[in-house]
Structures are given as C-alpha cells and as structure tokens.
Scaffold this active site. Sequence first.
Site, PDB file in Angstrom:
ATOM      1  N   ARG A  58       0.861  -1.227  -0.221  1.00  0.00           N
ATOM      2  CA  ARG A  58       0.009  -0.166  -0.108  1.00  0.00           C
ATOM      3  C   ARG A  58       0.706   1.165   0.039  1.00  0.00           C
ATOM      4  NH1 ARG A  58      -4.887  -2.010  -1.592  1.00  0.00           N
ATOM      5  NH2 ARG A  58      -5.588  -3.771  -0.339  1.00  0.00           N
ATOM      6  N   HIS A  59       1.964   1.183  -0.621  1.00  0.00           N
ATOM      7  CA  HIS A  59       2.937   2.286  -0.681  1.00  0.00           C
ATOM      8  C   HIS A  59       3.927   2.133  -1.979  1.00  0.00           C
ATOM      9  CE1 HIS A  59       6.199   5.467   0.431  1.00  0.00           C
ATOM     10  NE2 HIS A  59       5.162   5.610   1.376  1.00  0.00           N
ATOM     11  N   ASP A  60       3.685   3.316  -2.726  1.00  0.00           N
ATOM     12  CA  ASP A  60       4.202   2.965  -4.194  1.00  0.00           C
ATOM     13  C   ASP A  60       5.847   3.142  -4.348  1.00  0.00           C
ATOM     14  OD1 ASP A  60       4.387   5.836  -3.305  1.00  0.00           O
ATOM     15  OD2 ASP A  60       3.177   6.425  -5.126  1.00  0.00           O
ATOM     16  N   THR A 119      13.041  10.896   1.553  1.00  0.00           N
ATOM     17  CA  THR A 119      11.575  10.408   1.699  1.00  0.00           C
ATOM     18  C   THR A 119      10.967  10.349   0.359  1.00  0.00           C
ATOM     19  OG1 THR A 119       9.613  10.927   3.218  1.00  0.00           O
ATOM     20  CG2 THR A 119      10.762  12.865   2.403  1.00  0.00           C
ATOM     21  N   THR A 133     -18.133  43.711 -34.569  1.00  0.00           N
ATOM     22  CA  THR A 133     -18.397  43.757 -33.031  1.00  0.00           C
ATOM     23  C   THR A 133     -19.859  43.520 -32.699  1.00  0.00           C
ATOM     24  OG1 THR A 133     -18.980  46.135 -33.272  1.00  0.00           O
ATOM     25  CG2 THR A 133     -16.501  45.614 -33.188  1.00  0.00           C
ATOM     26  N   HIS A 134     -19.979  42.644 -31.708  1.00  0.00           N
ATOM     27  CA  HIS A 134     -21.030  42.425 -31.046  1.00  0.00           C
ATOM     28  C   HIS A 134     -21.716  41.287 -32.066  1.00  0.00           C
ATOM     29  CE1 HIS A 134     -20.902  45.111 -27.751  1.00  0.00           C
ATOM     30  NE2 HIS A 134     -20.381  45.945 -28.831  1.00  0.00           N
ATOM     31  N   GLN A 188       7.705  19.124   3.387  1.00  0.00           N
ATOM     32  CA  GLN A 188       7.933  17.636   3.126  1.00  0.00           C
ATOM     33  C   GLN A 188       7.377  17.502   1.581  1.00  0.00           C
ATOM     34  OE1 GLN A 188       8.031  14.515   5.600  1.00  0.00           O
ATOM     35  NE2 GLN A 188       7.273  12.946   4.083  1.00  0.00           N
ATOM     36  N   LYS A 209     -21.694  19.880 -43.481  1.00  0.00           N
ATOM     37  CA  LYS A 209     -20.385  20.050 -42.978  1.00  0.00           C
ATOM     38  C   LYS A 209     -20.115  20.950 -41.787  1.00  0.00           C
ATOM     39  CE  LYS A 209     -18.582  20.298 -47.756  1.00  0.00           C
ATOM     40  NZ  LYS A 209     -17.772  20.960 -48.868  1.00  0.00           N
ATOM     41  N   ASN A 210     -19.930  20.207 -40.914  1.00  0.00           N
ATOM     42  CA  ASN A 210     -20.032  20.657 -39.384  1.00  0.00           C
ATOM     43  C   ASN A 210     -18.639  21.115 -38.896  1.00  0.00           C
ATOM     44  OD1 ASN A 210     -22.810  20.230 -39.411  1.00  0.00           O
ATOM     45  ND2 ASN A 210     -22.472  18.149 -38.542  1.00  0.00           N
ATOM     46  N   ALA A 224      -5.526  13.586  -6.990  1.00  0.00           N
ATOM     47  CA  ALA A 224      -5.943  14.641  -8.186  1.00  0.00           C
ATOM     48  C   ALA A 224      -4.895  14.912  -9.063  1.00  0.00           C
ATOM     49  CB  ALA A 224      -6.100  15.912  -7.497  1.00  0.00           C
TER      50      ALA A 224
END
Length: 443
Positions: free
Chosen positions: A81-83, A107, A154-155, A226, A283-284, A322
């Site tokens: 359980r520890h890489d 470490t 524009t807009h 760490q 033609k998308n 993550a």
Amino acid sequence: MPGATLPAVIDRYLTPEMRALWSEASRYRAWLRVELAAMQAQAAHGEVPREAFEALTARAAADPLDDAFAVRVAEIEAVTRHDIVAFTRALTERYGEEARFIHHGLTSTDVVDTAQNLLLDEALGLIESDVRALREVCRNQAINHKHTPVVGRTHGIHAEPMTFGLKFLNWMATLDRDLERLAAARKRVQVVMLSGSVGTYAHVSPQIEEAVAAAWGWQAAPVTNQTLARDRHVEVLSALAILGTTLERVAVEIRHLQRSEVREAMEPFGKGQTGSSSMPHKKNPILTENVTGLARLLRGYLVTGLENVALWHERDISHSSAERVILPDATAAASYATRRLTGVLKGLVVFPERMLRNLNDLGGLVFSQRVLHALIDEKGMSREAAYDLVQRHALRSWETGEGLRDLLRSDPENPLSEAELGAAFDLGWYLRHVGEIYGRFGL
C-alpha cells in the site's frame, strides 16, 4: 496491460509523445533518475559506495525499466500500500543488492515531486513545440491574407472593413504571450527537492540537493516542508488554461465563419468524410468544437490545482490522487488541442469572394464612420449634427435595404459632393495602415 498507462485522458485525445511520457514505466524511469542522481552526489561525498552507484547505473542502462517492471511494482504495492516502497523493492529484485543504497536519507516526496518535475518539464517542452508550430501556421496565413478584405464584426454585427490576415496576426501575437507563460511555468518547476522528512535535511545534506540541481541546470528548492509548494503546479495549470482560452478563441471564430449564413471560411473536409448520419449535406465544424470542449477541461484542471495548494501541516496526500489525473490530463489535452487547431488552420478553406460579398451586403453601412468624419472635418458640421444625419440614413438603410451612399446622395441636407462621397466609401482608406501593423512583426 496493467500498469502500462496512467489514468489520463482517454486514448482518443493522447498524442503518441504524451502517451509515452505519462506511462507508468516512464514515471518509474523518472523516479530512478532522481534516485541515481542523489546516489551519485552521495557517492561523491562518501556517503554511499561509489561501486554500488556505478553498478546500478550500468544495470539500469543495460536493462531499462519497462512495462513489465511497472506491473511488478503494482503487484508489490497491492501488499505494501505504498508506491515508493513497492518501487524500491522491485528495484532490488531487478538490479540486485546494490539497490539497498537507493533512497538513502530521502523521503518519498523527494523522489515523487522531483521526478514529477522532470516529467512536467518534458511535457511543457512538447507543448511549447506544438504552440510554435501553430504560431508558424498563423504567421503563414497572416501573410497569405494580408490584403484579403473582410468585414470586421463587433457584437457579431458588421462594424468596419479589415483584412482576414489581421485575425491571424492577432492570434500569432497571443501565442507569443502563451509561449512566454509556458516558459515561465516551465522554469518554475525546474526545481530539485531532496531534503528528507519534513524538509530538515536531517538524513541527507543540502549539498546533495544542490549537486543534483547543478548537474541538471535547475534550482534547489530554497525551503520546503515535505512537499514542494503547489503554487508551482498551479502556475503550470494556469499557463495551460490560458493557452486553452487562446485555442478556444480561434476555434470559436472559425466556427462562426463556417456558419451557413456567413460561409467565409471552413474547416478542411476530407474525401469520404460525413457531417451527419441523417443529413448528407452537412459540413459541421467538429474539429474546432472539439478544441472548444478541451479548453473547458483545461480550465477545470486549474480549479483542482488551486485546491491542491492548501495541505495539512508539513504534508498530506490529498493532492496526490488529483495530480495523478490532472497533470497528465492537462498536458495531454493541451498538446492534442494545439495540434488539432494547427491542422485546421493549415488546411483552412477560405472564400474571399464571399468575404467581399458580405462586406458589401449592408449597402455601405460599414463606411458610416468615414462619412461622419468627412462631414465634421471637411464641412465643419458639429459632431452631433453630423451623427444625426448619418444615423438617420443608416437606420433607414437597415430597414429598407437601400444603399447608404444612395440615401446620402439624395438628401439635400448632405453637403458632401459626389467625389467626397466616393472618397468616404473607399475601401482602401480603411486598410491603409495594415502594412505598418505587419511591420511590427517584421512581416
């Protein structure tokens, strides 16, 4: 094969280079590089036997870590359980008892964080190359369409004439800034951390860290606990997210130009390609829509990166799960999206005749500001009176489709002669400074 690839973006969006870089075997090779670099410095300081370092280096060169090694680490990790523990045990199995001098005084995060920086450095280098290739395509298209007239909007509404090449020139300038941000972020993670538990160097001297950093041309982390502070990784993710917005900006423009009502430019459409399962005529803009979606992912990874900065005390591993996803994902998605957009712009189908038709579609309304200035500068009208006169006819032109020039010509209150009106509606006047803008880029 188990252990062959990290849980990154789906295979559909992985370039071959990113697939290889973020594989489990590649990650373990990066870990070993850190371990051997530390061991070399320790051997130079008499802290571990030089013979052991030389033997391990020779074995690693003759028998590089591969997918089978990654599978073995996974098998051991299922028990430990520890890489890192699984990694060092697998090394001993593969390379012999000299491996006991690996990880001396270090470490886990010394190895993991420094090796991750090696991978990020390489990934960012690949992305920089991709962005430079996209920039070159923008440069070439800017040159090709330097004098191609198109209406500026524009807009979403017709504004004034410009050239199609200016769009590419603008994108090229933005990519220059993206390259600056990527280079700065890359520099930020070119950092070595080998400071031991809670960052006190109690079991490994600062000289080891400094020696490794000097050998790589990197920096030693000035102070850590760490882990490396995660603001460094946020800077990487921020640069990638901003790059994504650049790609999306270009992609959205192409999507708008391809709309049926506009049809000024479109993505390349290959022989045998289909646009719809039910409508054969379609033609998308699927390539640029894909880029838009990937840009959204890049912004999402940045949010997770920001949340990874605040860890408990000297360390926890809430960031680890993550980062195993977002760092491979973000770099892979950025590379893929950049290459996809490069292909789109390189093969872009452009319709200059349609651009000119659209430019003239509103009966000269896009020249209204030039008429306004002519009334003020050449006829001495107040701005308010001139604006009212031009706007009155412009609004009628909108409603009836009559040409603005014709409406002005028939108005007895308009003091401009036919020649003066002709000058006000001269397309070339609007494009007279294009060469100077290009000159800023040496083009």
